[in-house]
Design an enzyme around this catalytic site. Sequence first.
Site, mmCIF file in Angstrom:
data_model
loop_
_atom_site.group_PDB
_atom_site.id
_atom_site.type_symbol
_atom_site.label_atom_id
_atom_site.label_comp_id
_atom_site.label_asym_id
_atom_site.label_seq_id
_atom_site.Cartn_x
_atom_site.Cartn_y
_atom_site.Cartn_z
ATOM 1 N N ARG A 72 20.999 69.981 -33.008
ATOM 2 C CA ARG A 72 22.015 70.483 -32.063
ATOM 3 C C ARG A 72 21.637 71.858 -31.535
ATOM 4 N NH1 ARG A 72 27.590 70.119 -34.960
ATOM 5 N NH2 ARG A 72 28.318 70.909 -32.960
ATOM 6 N N GLN A 103 36.720 75.231 -28.998
ATOM 7 C CA GLN A 103 36.325 74.487 -30.191
ATOM 8 C C GLN A 103 34.814 74.218 -30.170
ATOM 9 O OE1 GLN A 103 39.560 71.242 -31.059
ATOM 10 N NE2 GLN A 103 39.626 71.732 -28.873
ATOM 11 N N HIS A 121 36.007 77.338 -34.007
ATOM 12 C CA HIS A 121 35.225 76.592 -35.007
ATOM 13 C C HIS A 121 33.882 77.234 -35.279
ATOM 14 C CE1 HIS A 121 37.779 72.782 -34.028
ATOM 15 N NE2 HIS A 121 38.446 73.715 -34.678
ATOM 16 N N SER A 190 39.846 66.254 -26.887
ATOM 17 C CA SER A 190 40.636 65.041 -27.186
ATOM 18 C C SER A 190 41.917 65.416 -27.928
ATOM 19 C CB SER A 190 39.804 64.082 -28.046
ATOM 20 O OG SER A 190 39.505 64.728 -29.288
ATOM 21 N N ASN A 212 40.910 66.720 -17.862
ATOM 22 C CA ASN A 212 40.175 65.776 -18.705
ATOM 23 C C ASN A 212 40.139 64.442 -17.970
ATOM 24 O OD1 ASN A 212 39.353 63.965 -20.756
ATOM 25 N ND2 ASN A 212 40.224 65.287 -22.342
#
Length: 243
Positions: A72, A103, A121, A190, A212
Amino acid sequence: MTQKSFSSVFLASLKSARFVFVLTGAGMSAESGLPTFRGVDGYWQNHRVQDLASPQGFARDPLTVWRWYNERIRAYSGAQPNAGHYAPAQLEALVPDMTIATQTVDSLHARAGSKNVLELHGHLREARCTGCGVTLPLANGLDESLIDHSCGERFRPQVVWFGESLPQDVWSRAESAAARADVILVVGTSAQVYPAAALALQNDRAFIAEINPDATGLSDRCDCVIREGAAVALPAIVELLRL
Ligand code: APR
């Protein structure tokens, strides 16, 4: 997108807003070529993402966890902010007080120039030793030979794992920014992970807009939903604010 694409109340609320709070998720970076969490059916190779991003998963198999993060980190360093990242950085200059609570851990908001970003996060810019707290930069990931630290403990990424608390100072700043907001934008999430998703629900005074392409668990609580990608909707909103 034109003025007609947006509710007039939304644009009026944004134009008159003193405090704007933006909650973002992995969908922000979709148009930078980075997969969303639930867009990859939650697996990396044959491992459940939720197992890898957990203290238990790290204790069980730190090498596999680091291989996932190293992949990542390399993807993030090769990615560029997209127009959806640059728009909030421009919006910061158009409203008196704006906070982004993200996030994402890819640092793309900051790379696009946003100044007031709360990384709920964490981030992947450095690793921290779980024993002595020393940190290492993660520009190209962590060499597998460095996972075990000379103090006897291990380096872990500076991200918040499932089951862990969010950094207290970051959380309280995000909570107060959401609570005082006149307008809340919920972009590219989400809204399945708490407490982050709750930030958009604690202020019953604010005008809440969701950006979204898909419906989420928050959609019904929003005052308007913009079924468009962040890289299209956010620049269009900034242009309309400038008029
Ligand atoms: N623009 C806006 N939203 C988009 C785009 C786009 N171009 N492409 C996809 N989306 C939306 C998807 O429809 C989905 O609703 O982005 C959302 C991404 O949702 P998730 O993959 O669940 O990511 P996120 O909400 O950030 O996950 C929250 O869960 O796995 C944990 O810690 C991890 O921070 C992450 C948290």
